[in-house]
Motif scaffolding. Structure first.
Motif, PDB file in Angstrom:
ATOM      1  N   CYS A  40       8.840   7.321 102.217  1.00 27.17           N
ATOM      2  CA  CYS A  40       9.646   7.920 101.443  1.00 27.17           C
ATOM      3  C   CYS A  40       9.939   9.511 101.607  1.00 27.17           C
ATOM      4  O   CYS A  40      10.894  10.169 101.815  1.00 27.17           O
ATOM      5  CB  CYS A  40       8.843   8.002 100.123  1.00 27.17           C
ATOM      6  N   GLY A  41       8.951  10.077 102.356  1.00 25.94           N
ATOM      7  CA  GLY A  41       9.014  11.448 102.712  1.00 25.94           C
ATOM      8  C   GLY A  41       9.990  11.644 103.780  1.00 25.94           C
ATOM      9  O   GLY A  41      10.768  12.685 103.895  1.00 25.94           O
ATOM     10  N   ALA A  42      10.145  10.562 104.747  1.00 22.99           N
ATOM     11  CA  ALA A  42      11.110  10.951 105.897  1.00 22.99           C
ATOM     12  C   ALA A  42      12.331  10.679 105.476  1.00 22.99           C
ATOM     13  O   ALA A  42      13.291  11.275 105.850  1.00 22.99           O
ATOM     14  CB  ALA A  42      10.688   9.711 106.792  1.00 22.99           C
ATOM     15  N   LYS A  43      12.602   9.674 104.452  1.00 23.45           N
ATOM     16  CA  LYS A  43      14.043   9.453 104.008  1.00 23.45           C
ATOM     17  C   LYS A  43      14.437  10.507 103.172  1.00 23.45           C
ATOM     18  O   LYS A  43      15.850  10.961 103.424  1.00 23.45           O
ATOM     19  CB  LYS A  43      14.054   8.059 103.185  1.00 23.45           C
ATOM     20  N   ILE A  44      13.584  11.155 102.112  1.00 29.67           N
ATOM     21  CA  ILE A  44      13.996  12.437 101.526  1.00 29.67           C
ATOM     22  C   ILE A  44      14.317  13.507 102.414  1.00 29.67           C
ATOM     23  O   ILE A  44      15.098  14.223 102.283  1.00 29.67           O
ATOM     24  CB  ILE A  44      12.871  13.008 100.513  1.00 29.67           C
ATOM     25  N   GLY A  45      13.419  13.908 103.575  1.00 30.53           N
ATOM     26  CA  GLY A  45      13.783  14.831 104.348  1.00 30.53           C
ATOM     27  C   GLY A  45      15.170  14.702 105.071  1.00 30.53           C
ATOM     28  O   GLY A  45      15.749  15.536 105.405  1.00 30.53           O
ATOM     29  N   LYS A  46      15.494  13.505 105.683  1.00 28.26           N
ATOM     30  CA  LYS A  46      16.644  13.305 106.140  1.00 28.26           C
ATOM     31  C   LYS A  46      17.760  13.230 104.924  1.00 28.26           C
ATOM     32  O   LYS A  46      18.751  14.013 105.595  1.00 28.26           O
ATOM     33  CB  LYS A  46      16.579  11.755 106.622  1.00 28.26           C
ATOM     34  N   THR A  47      17.648  12.759 104.030  1.00 27.63           N
ATOM     35  CA  THR A  47      18.545  13.285 102.900  1.00 27.63           C
ATOM     36  C   THR A  47      18.975  14.561 102.680  1.00 27.63           C
ATOM     37  O   THR A  47      20.199  15.114 102.393  1.00 27.63           O
ATOM     38  CB  THR A  47      18.265  12.369 101.645  1.00 27.63           C
ATOM     39  N   LEU A  48      17.834  15.517 102.524  1.00 30.08           N
ATOM     40  CA  LEU A  48      18.090  16.863 102.390  1.00 30.08           C
ATOM     41  C   LEU A  48      18.830  17.545 103.519  1.00 30.08           C
ATOM     42  O   LEU A  48      19.686  18.577 103.366  1.00 30.08           O
ATOM     43  CB  LEU A  48      16.600  17.597 102.329  1.00 30.08           C
ATOM     44  N   VAL A  49      18.568  16.879 104.655  1.00 30.56           N
ATOM     45  CA  VAL A  49      19.270  17.628 106.015  1.00 30.56           C
ATOM     46  C   VAL A  49      20.704  17.286 105.759  1.00 30.56           C
ATOM     47  O   VAL A  49      21.592  18.162 106.262  1.00 30.56           O
ATOM     48  CB  VAL A  49      18.589  17.117 107.246  1.00 30.56           C
ATOM     49  N   GLU A  50      20.702  16.190 105.599  1.00 28.67           N
ATOM     50  CA  GLU A  50      22.407  15.553 105.447  1.00 28.67           C
ATOM     51  C   GLU A  50      22.996  16.374 104.402  1.00 28.67           C
ATOM     52  O   GLU A  50      24.150  16.729 104.540  1.00 28.67           O
ATOM     53  CB  GLU A  50      22.408  14.192 105.315  1.00 28.67           C
ATOM     54  N   GLU A  51      22.386  16.786 103.158  1.00 27.11           N
ATOM     55  CA  GLU A  51      23.268  17.241 102.100  1.00 27.11           C
ATOM     56  C   GLU A  51      23.385  18.814 102.265  1.00 27.11           C
ATOM     57  O   GLU A  51      24.378  19.153 102.076  1.00 27.11           O
ATOM     58  CB  GLU A  51      22.191  17.218 100.812  1.00 27.11           C
ATOM     59  N   LYS A  52      22.431  19.549 103.172  1.00 22.67           N
ATOM     60  CA  LYS A  52      22.501  20.711 103.672  1.00 22.67           C
ATOM     61  C   LYS A  52      23.823  20.734 104.462  1.00 22.67           C
ATOM     62  O   LYS A  52      24.580  21.588 104.701  1.00 22.67           O
ATOM     63  CB  LYS A  52      21.326  21.148 104.343  1.00 22.67           C
ATOM     64  N   ALA A  53      23.992  19.888 105.518  1.00 20.46           N
ATOM     65  CA  ALA A  53      24.974  19.739 106.589  1.00 20.46           C
ATOM     66  C   ALA A  53      26.387  19.720 105.578  1.00 20.46           C
ATOM     67  O   ALA A  53      27.296  20.509 106.119  1.00 20.46           O
ATOM     68  CB  ALA A  53      24.896  18.813 107.376  1.00 20.46           C
ATOM     69  N   ARG A  54      26.348  18.912 104.778  1.00 19.41           N
ATOM     70  CA  ARG A  54      27.733  18.517 103.969  1.00 19.41           C
ATOM     71  C   ARG A  54      27.848  20.050 103.232  1.00 19.41           C
ATOM     72  O   ARG A  54      29.224  20.338 103.155  1.00 19.41           O
ATOM     73  CB  ARG A  54      27.559  17.458 102.909  1.00 19.41           C
ATOM     74  N   GLN A  55      27.012  20.728 102.598  1.00 20.57           N
ATOM     75  CA  GLN A  55      27.154  21.925 102.021  1.00 20.57           C
ATOM     76  C   GLN A  55      27.944  22.871 102.956  1.00 20.57           C
ATOM     77  O   GLN A  55      28.719  23.673 102.664  1.00 20.57           O
ATOM     78  CB  GLN A  55      26.006  22.284 101.324  1.00 20.57           C
ATOM     79  N   GLN A  56      27.304  22.919 104.200  1.00 19.93           N
ATOM     80  CA  GLN A  56      27.606  23.768 105.153  1.00 19.93           C
ATOM     81  C   GLN A  56      28.968  23.559 105.457  1.00 19.93           C
ATOM     82  O   GLN A  56      29.889  24.360 105.742  1.00 19.93           O
ATOM     83  CB  GLN A  56      26.719  24.009 106.080  1.00 19.93           C
ATOM     84  N   GLU A  57      29.475  22.446 105.749  1.00 22.56           N
ATOM     85  CA  GLU A  57      30.663  21.826 106.007  1.00 22.56           C
ATOM     86  C   GLU A  57      31.644  22.362 105.006  1.00 22.56           C
ATOM     87  O   GLU A  57      32.869  22.724 105.359  1.00 22.56           O
ATOM     88  CB  GLU A  57      30.788  20.569 106.411  1.00 22.56           C
ATOM     89  N   ALA A  58      31.238  22.083 103.663  1.00 20.90           N
ATOM     90  CA  ALA A  58      32.268  22.563 102.438  1.00 20.90           C
ATOM     91  C   ALA A  58      32.670  23.845 102.542  1.00 20.90           C
ATOM     92  O   ALA A  58      33.698  24.485 102.226  1.00 20.90           O
ATOM     93  CB  ALA A  58      31.671  21.696 101.356  1.00 20.90           C
ATOM     94  N   GLU A  59      31.537  24.542 102.564  1.00 16.28           N
ATOM     95  CA  GLU A  59      31.654  26.141 102.836  1.00 16.28           C
ATOM     96  C   GLU A  59      32.652  26.573 103.950  1.00 16.28           C
ATOM     97  O   GLU A  59      33.471  27.576 103.764  1.00 16.28           O
ATOM     98  CB  GLU A  59      30.429  26.769 103.016  1.00 16.28           C
ATOM     99  N   VAL A  60      32.458  25.892 105.218  1.00 17.62           N
ATOM    100  CA  VAL A  60      33.315  26.565 106.083  1.00 17.62           C
ATOM    101  C   VAL A  60      34.670  26.102 105.790  1.00 17.62           C
ATOM    102  O   VAL A  60      35.774  26.839 106.063  1.00 17.62           O
ATOM    103  CB  VAL A  60      33.020  25.966 107.446  1.00 17.62           C
ATOM    104  N   GLN A  61      34.889  24.953 105.222  1.00 14.33           N
ATOM    105  CA  GLN A  61      36.305  24.500 104.795  1.00 14.33           C
ATOM    106  C   GLN A  61      37.235  25.354 103.835  1.00 14.33           C
ATOM    107  O   GLN A  61      38.203  25.630 103.624  1.00 14.33           O
ATOM    108  CB  GLN A  61      36.251  22.987 104.686  1.00 14.33           C
TER     109      GLN A  61
END
Length: 254
Positions: free
Chosen positions: A233-254
């Motif tokens: 569960c911890g590994a999956k949550i961590g991966k999801t947090l990283v993916e969400e952060k990457a999407r937010q950064q990508e949205a800010e750049v656009q």
């Protein structure tokens, strides 16, 4: 899984070989005695059998029984290990398609009840700003309606059994909550509690908590199983947090 089956196969085969040898030797000796009796070289079996032969037969039978009992015990032990590994594998695969933290937590809570025969399962996530544990998913009496928690509560860090586990980062089993002053009553009083931290990057980010009405319900097997599930569960949550952060950064750049 293959190593588990192989170990059982070799141990079982070893015991079967011992049993086969002893049984063969027993039958061989019985055949020889029967031939001698038929040839009238000794008196009837029950009157003239040497004491050592009787003792030998008794010993062989005892050893055969021990082999059978040992083989059955090995089989039960390996079945438990197989079930445990299958359960962990199921949790890992069931979380594969979950892309949000809420989906992950609800799936874990539901399957803890279904596969581990728990009465109750509540998952807390840490709110680092307020330093409290927040109930994010539940299954059992706390979850009367799909994806809803009945009277959700928050637990300050260090308070209660769950809050203490979040601070120490160490899992805990309480066999009798009526004798533990840390116990916090939620929806109803239960007599056993088990809490396991969810850890990501060496930091506690949540706790999986389960309670049962019966004293001494939880075992070390339950604890080990829930530790593995919490790690997944911890590994999956961590991966999801990283993916969400990457999407937010990508949205800010656009």
């Amino acid at each position: 899984m293959f190593q588990l089956v192989r170990r059982f196969w070799f141990k079982g085969l070893y015991l079967l070989c011992i049993g086969r040898y002893l049984l063969y030797d027993l039958l061989h000796r019985a055949t020889k005695i029967r031939e001698i009796r038929n040839a009238k070289k000794i008196l009837p079996f029950h009157t003239e059998m040497p004491p050592m032969t009787v003792a030998y037969y008794i010993g062989v039978i005892i050893i055969l029984l021990v082999c059978i009992v040992t083989l059955c015990a090995l089989l039960l032990n390996y079945l438990k290990k197989y079930k445990a590994e299958a359960t962990v594998t199921y949790f890992a695969t069931s979380l594969f398609g979950k892309n949000t933290i809420d989906d992950i937590l609800w799936d874990v809570a539901k399957n803890c009840i279904r596969h581990l025969n728990f009465e109750d399962c509540v998952i807390y996530l840490l709110d680092p700003q307020r330093q409290v544990l927040v109930q994010k998913a539940a299954y059992g009496p706390k979850n009367p309606v799909r994806f809803e928690i009945k009277h959700p509560i928050e637990i300050p860090l260090g308070k209660g059994i769950t809050g203490n586990v979040a601070v120490t980062g160490k899992p805990e089993i309480v066999n009798n909550t009526s004798r533990d002053d840390r116990y916090i009553l939620d929806d109803e009083r239960r007599l056993s509690e088990m809490a396991v931290p969810i850890i990501y990057e060496n930091k506690v980010i949540g706790v999986i908590d389960s309670e049962h009405h019966r004293k001494h319900f939880y075992t070390l097997s339950h604890l080990r199983m829930l530790e593995k599930i919490a790690a997944i569960c911890g590994a999956k949550i961590g991966k999801t947090l990283v993916e969400e952060k990457a999407r937010q950064q990508e949205a800010e750049v656009q």
